[in-house]
Motif scaffolding. Structure first.
Motif, PDB file in Angstrom:
ATOM      1  N   GLU A  19       0.838  -1.231  -0.128  1.00  0.00           N
ATOM      2  CA  GLU A  19      -0.203   0.097  -0.030  1.00  0.00           C
ATOM      3  C   GLU A  19       0.792   1.283   0.113  1.00  0.00           C
ATOM      4  O   GLU A  19       0.327   2.305  -0.536  1.00  0.00           O
ATOM      5  CB  GLU A  19      -0.833  -0.045   1.152  1.00  0.00           C
ATOM      6  N   ASN A  20       2.216   1.484   0.558  1.00  0.00           N
ATOM      7  CA  ASN A  20       2.938   2.461   0.774  1.00  0.00           C
ATOM      8  C   ASN A  20       3.876   2.666  -0.370  1.00  0.00           C
ATOM      9  O   ASN A  20       4.706   3.686   0.008  1.00  0.00           O
ATOM     10  CB  ASN A  20       3.318   2.547   2.164  1.00  0.00           C
ATOM     11  N   ASN A  21       3.925   1.673  -1.192  1.00  0.00           N
ATOM     12  CA  ASN A  21       5.046   1.748  -2.043  1.00  0.00           C
ATOM     13  C   ASN A  21       6.449   2.042  -1.455  1.00  0.00           C
ATOM     14  O   ASN A  21       7.185   2.608  -2.134  1.00  0.00           O
ATOM     15  CB  ASN A  21       4.870   2.974  -3.183  1.00  0.00           C
ATOM     16  N   GLY A  22       6.898   1.525  -0.471  1.00  0.00           N
ATOM     17  CA  GLY A  22       7.959   1.707   0.167  1.00  0.00           C
ATOM     18  C   GLY A  22       8.241   2.832   0.961  1.00  0.00           C
ATOM     19  O   GLY A  22       9.359   3.221   1.097  1.00  0.00           O
ATOM     20  N   ASP A  23       7.210   3.734   1.231  1.00  0.00           N
ATOM     21  CA  ASP A  23       7.587   4.945   1.910  1.00  0.00           C
ATOM     22  C   ASP A  23       7.637   4.812   3.275  1.00  0.00           C
ATOM     23  O   ASP A  23       6.791   4.183   4.107  1.00  0.00           O
ATOM     24  CB  ASP A  23       6.195   5.863   1.949  1.00  0.00           C
ATOM     25  N   LEU A  24       9.067   4.801   3.634  1.00  0.00           N
ATOM     26  CA  LEU A  24       9.596   4.481   5.005  1.00  0.00           C
ATOM     27  C   LEU A  24       8.921   5.089   6.230  1.00  0.00           C
ATOM     28  O   LEU A  24       8.495   4.647   7.183  1.00  0.00           O
ATOM     29  CB  LEU A  24      11.016   4.818   5.331  1.00  0.00           C
ATOM     30  N   ARG A  25       8.503   6.279   6.088  1.00  0.00           N
ATOM     31  CA  ARG A  25       7.855   7.103   7.174  1.00  0.00           C
ATOM     32  C   ARG A  25       6.206   6.694   7.249  1.00  0.00           C
ATOM     33  O   ARG A  25       5.778   6.189   8.690  1.00  0.00           O
ATOM     34  CB  ARG A  25       7.636   8.474   6.910  1.00  0.00           C
ATOM     35  N   SER A  26       5.826   6.103   6.344  1.00  0.00           N
ATOM     36  CA  SER A  26       4.240   5.568   6.133  1.00  0.00           C
ATOM     37  C   SER A  26       4.509   4.176   6.962  1.00  0.00           C
ATOM     38  O   SER A  26       3.410   3.779   7.722  1.00  0.00           O
ATOM     39  CB  SER A  26       3.537   5.284   5.134  1.00  0.00           C
ATOM     40  N   LEU A  27       5.551   3.321   6.398  1.00  0.00           N
ATOM     41  CA  LEU A  27       5.627   2.153   7.176  1.00  0.00           C
ATOM     42  C   LEU A  27       5.930   1.898   8.658  1.00  0.00           C
ATOM     43  O   LEU A  27       5.340   1.355   9.511  1.00  0.00           O
ATOM     44  CB  LEU A  27       6.904   1.223   6.355  1.00  0.00           C
ATOM     45  N   VAL A  28       6.826   3.060   9.077  1.00  0.00           N
ATOM     46  CA  VAL A  28       7.184   3.045  10.587  1.00  0.00           C
ATOM     47  C   VAL A  28       5.960   3.402  11.468  1.00  0.00           C
ATOM     48  O   VAL A  28       5.697   2.853  12.234  1.00  0.00           O
ATOM     49  CB  VAL A  28       8.232   3.980  10.702  1.00  0.00           C
ATOM     50  N   GLN A  29       5.135   4.433  10.626  1.00  0.00           N
ATOM     51  CA  GLN A  29       4.075   4.932  11.544  1.00  0.00           C
ATOM     52  C   GLN A  29       3.083   3.592  11.332  1.00  0.00           C
ATOM     53  O   GLN A  29       2.307   3.592  12.534  1.00  0.00           O
ATOM     54  CB  GLN A  29       3.230   5.991  10.539  1.00  0.00           C
ATOM     55  N   GLN A  30       2.768   2.986  10.410  1.00  0.00           N
ATOM     56  CA  GLN A  30       1.804   2.044  10.516  1.00  0.00           C
ATOM     57  C   GLN A  30       2.194   0.834  11.322  1.00  0.00           C
ATOM     58  O   GLN A  30       1.571   0.152  11.980  1.00  0.00           O
ATOM     59  CB  GLN A  30       1.228   1.346   9.225  1.00  0.00           C
ATOM     60  N   ARG A  31       3.492   0.651  11.499  1.00  0.00           N
ATOM     61  CA  ARG A  31       4.000  -0.579  12.457  1.00  0.00           C
ATOM     62  C   ARG A  31       3.718  -0.125  13.935  1.00  0.00           C
ATOM     63  O   ARG A  31       3.274  -0.768  14.737  1.00  0.00           O
ATOM     64  CB  ARG A  31       5.613  -0.630  12.263  1.00  0.00           C
ATOM     65  N   LEU A  32       3.997   1.319  14.066  1.00  0.00           N
ATOM     66  CA  LEU A  32       3.555   1.778  15.611  1.00  0.00           C
ATOM     67  C   LEU A  32       2.142   1.682  16.066  1.00  0.00           C
ATOM     68  O   LEU A  32       1.710   1.383  16.867  1.00  0.00           O
ATOM     69  CB  LEU A  32       4.047   3.199  15.834  1.00  0.00           C
ATOM     70  N   VAL A  33       1.365   2.163  14.807  1.00  0.00           N
ATOM     71  CA  VAL A  33      -0.201   1.941  15.113  1.00  0.00           C
ATOM     72  C   VAL A  33      -0.651   0.443  15.174  1.00  0.00           C
ATOM     73  O   VAL A  33      -1.362   0.206  16.126  1.00  0.00           O
ATOM     74  CB  VAL A  33      -0.698   2.651  13.891  1.00  0.00           C
ATOM     75  N   GLU A  34      -0.338  -0.189  14.218  1.00  0.00           N
ATOM     76  CA  GLU A  34      -0.874  -1.518  14.094  1.00  0.00           C
ATOM     77  C   GLU A  34      -0.361  -2.729  15.114  1.00  0.00           C
ATOM     78  O   GLU A  34      -0.893  -3.415  15.690  1.00  0.00           O
ATOM     79  CB  GLU A  34      -0.611  -2.303  12.879  1.00  0.00           C
ATOM     80  N   ASP A  35       1.110  -2.532  15.097  1.00  0.00           N
ATOM     81  CA  ASP A  35       2.042  -3.621  15.885  1.00  0.00           C
ATOM     82  C   ASP A  35       2.094  -3.225  17.643  1.00  0.00           C
ATOM     83  O   ASP A  35       2.773  -3.590  18.189  1.00  0.00           O
ATOM     84  CB  ASP A  35       3.106  -3.983  15.411  1.00  0.00           C
ATOM     85  N   VAL A  36       1.749  -1.931  17.673  1.00  0.00           N
ATOM     86  CA  VAL A  36       1.995  -1.413  19.267  1.00  0.00           C
ATOM     87  C   VAL A  36       0.632  -1.101  19.695  1.00  0.00           C
ATOM     88  O   VAL A  36       0.193  -1.634  20.720  1.00  0.00           O
ATOM     89  CB  VAL A  36       3.269  -0.154  19.156  1.00  0.00           C
TER      90      VAL A  36
END
Length: 660
Positions: A19-36
């Motif tokens: 979904e994020n086409n490799g956008d690191l900022r979006s990936l980190v944000q989603q990991r914090l939201v979903e996995d924390v």
């Protein structure tokens, strides 16, 4: 006791990467939201306190705001290292770096301490680490019974880095410069830390990359070997984790990472650069992404205002890599477009005395209109900052100084001629005599010595006398030797006014639009070769044999232009109307991903080179480093070599080459 570690991210990571086409900022944000946050509230639905140590706070604040956290029922964010009030009726979410200091403070929160007889927080405790938690620290947590019985969730989320841009990150490891440069072969704690953080970057991107390094860089080779082992260990212990190029994920080939060392190009971080982002970081007081500027008050007058120049500011993202002259022209054109719009034209074109109102008066009037307030404020803010850069540039006489720097770096002057070194040394002598700032003198001497690969000893000593540097600054200059950069040339000693030929430390851009921007950073050449699969295997070997490339990516080529001075207007102006939001250019990347990581700090001219190659070739490249540094920070890093680094070896003993 919760599961040993939760590192399984297969399903979630798959969705995020797509979904994020490799956008690191979006990936980190989603990991914090979903996995924390979401995983926590799946087990505990009430409001909670979030406790973070300084590294975790930096990670969170780089991609999220307090509003985002409040949406996930986080009522308060506390600093682990500070004294905190007790909230016995609330659960706690801990996000920590995997260090003994943070684990020790975590345990102390649930043990009696001072006047406090019980734990700081309620019976629901969720603990997440930015990277891998060592077994020793896990055992320490297990030994704290009051903590263990309250833990409802424990995980490693693999985001131990700062995602500053969509495809740029750093490790916030500026203080480790001395350790890495003085002990290049390692292994030291700093080597192990860099390698461990690289694992979390690759885990986030779902990349199990082929590892290459610059053969001339000992620190790159050392970290490449350590990273290789740590990455293999991660893959072997994460059964549900997947990577691009594995049998089930063939949409792109397995990625590639290239490790470089700062000692191979110590010139680029010292050069004056006249693009917007580089100038703001070099010439203005800026901390992280925050800068203070003088803004107009609604009732008249001025006030200091703090703003963030980051990915959320679309004007900043668009203009940061452009030459300052082009930036000012673009901003002026946009403001003029607004003023000349139908609404602007409808405003009274005369003041109370009947005289036509000025552009600035018209702009102020438009700021009062709700539909233009935000746009005009942003444009005015950037115009103020850009003009402030120009004021500092002119006050310090940096244009003339930059011409000298460019000639020293490229070996040719603005006319394409190759002047003799003695003539350039005399110019340096004159500049040093006219300078009053010791830091500026040291920076110029560093540029001269690095660009010429050392000077004759009598020439070097004479210039040191002219500069009248303090004993500490002289020592700092000599620290180049500790980086493997000689301050004395190998040529035979001749008179000061001999006829030596000017050396060239970098490539010049023959048709650069601006005379003060001819120098091309070393990393740009590396990036272009990497994008076109032209990196020499002898100069950039791999830890394991590289596969034959399935396809060769070719660049789209650059645009030619005529050279102009800073005082002249930029060739290109913005044709985009203020009223029409320009649609972001979407690049559909093909082939494998590339990560280029600079050990010892990356400068902003190199970051600009990444953007240029990314756009011109369409090849997906991520820029990473131990830190992002302006010239002052780099000079301080060189100065830190006098104090020495942490020479403690990694507890795992000497480095061994491993095989997959």
């Amino acid at each position: 006791m919760p599961p040993r570690r939760n590192t399984s991210k297969a399903g979630a990571a798959s969705t995020r990467a797509r979904e994020n086409n490799g956008d690191l900022r979006s990936l980190v944000q989603q990991r914090l939201v979903e996995d924390v946050l979401q995983k926590t509230h799946a087990k505990h639905d009430g409001w909670m306190v979030m406790v973070v140590d300084p590294p975790a706070m930096r990670v969170i604040s780089s991609v999220m705001g307090m509003y985002d956290l409040m949406e996930s029922k986080v009522t308060l964010v506390e600093d682990l290292v500070k004294k905190r009030a007790s909230f016995h009726d609330m659960g706690a979410i801990y996000l920590l770096s995997a260090t003994s200091r943070s684990v020790d403070r975590l345990c102390r929160d649930y043990m009696p301490e001072g006047d406090r007889e019980g734990p700081l927080y309620g019976n629901a405790c969720f603990v997440y680490f930015l990277g891998k938690l060592p077994d020793k620290l896990l055992s320490q947590m297990k030994s704290c019974k009051p903590l263990i019985k309250r833990i409802k969730g424990l995980g490693e989320i693999n985001v131990d880095f700062l995602a500053k841009e969509a495809r740029a990150f750093h490790f916030d490891m500026g203080p480790a410069f001395a350790d890495l440069m003085l002990n290049p072969e390692g292994p030291t704690k700093a080597h192990a830390m860099v390698a461990a953080k690289l694992v979390t970057v690759c885990a986030t991107l779902n990349e199990y990359p082929h590892i290459r390094y610059r053969a001339s860089s000992k620190v790159s080779e050392s970290i490449a070997q350590i990273f290789h082992k740590k990455m293999n260990d991660f893959v072997g212990s994460s059964a549900d984790w997947w990577y691009y190029g594995d049998p089930k994920h063939t949409s792109r080939e397995r990625g590639q990472i290239l490790l470089l060392g700062r000692t191979d190009d110590a010139l680029s971080p010292l050069m004056h650069e006249f693009t917007y982002q580089a100038m703001v970081n070099d010439l203005l007081p800026m901390k992280d992404d925050q800068i203070t500027y003088s803004a107009d008050k609604e009732g008249g007058g001025k006030q200091d205002k703090d703003v963030l120049l980051n990915e959320k500011d679309e004007i900043w993202v668009e203009l940061r890599g452009q030459h300052i002259a082009a930036v000012i022209q673009t901003l002026s054109a946009r403001i003029r477009d607004v003023v000349n719009s139908k609404t602007g034209s409808a405003l009274n074109q005369t003041d109370s005395s009947g005289k036509p109102i000025s552009m600035s008066q018209m702009a102020s009037a438009l700021k009062a209109l709700p539909e233009y307030k935000e746009l005009m404020s942003k444009l005015s803010m950037h115009m103020t900052i850009a003009h402030r850069c120009m004021e500092v540039l002119n006050k310090k006489g940096l244009m003339d100084l930059s011409d000298l720097e460019q000639t020293l770096a490229t070996g040719t002057d603005d006319n394409g001629s190759s002047p003799k070194l003695p003539a350039l040394i005399q110019q340096v002598d004159d500049e040093l005599s006219n300078m009053s700032d010791p830091k500026a003198k040291l920076r110029l001497l560093l540029i001269l010595i690095v660009s010429q690969k050392g000077l004759q000893e009598n020439v070097r000593d004479r210039l040191l006398e002219v500069a009248q540097l303090s004993s500490s600054d002289k020592k700092n200059l000599m620290n180049l030797e500790k980086m493997g950069i000689s301050t004395v040339s190998e040529e035979k000693k001749t008179s000061f006014f001999g006829g030596q030929k000017l050396a060239s430390s970098g490539r010049g851009q023959a048709e650069s639009e601006y005379a003060a921007s001819r120098y091309i950073t070393d990393i740009k050449v590396v990036l272009e070769n990497m994008a076109n699969n032209l990196l020499d295997i002898e100069e950039y070997p791999s830890v394991m044999p590289m596969p034959m490339p399935k396809s060769t990516s070719s660049g789209k080529g650059g645009k030619t232009s005529s050279r102009r001075s800073l005082a002249q207007s930029a060739r290109k102006s913005s044709g985009t109307s203020w009223a029409k939001k320009e649609q972001k250019k979407v690049i559909n990347y093909t082939g494998h991903r590339n990560i280029v990581f600079m050990i010892g700090g990356m400068c902003f001219s190199e970051l600009r080179a990444f953007h240029e190659v990314l756009e011109s070739t369409g090849v997906e490249i991520y820029a990473g480093s131990t830190s992002f540094d302006n010239p002052s920070r780099f000079v301080k890093n060189v100065s830190s070599l006098s104090k020495g680094g942490d020479s403690k070896k990694s507890p795992k003993g000497p480095r061994k080459k491993v095989r997959e």
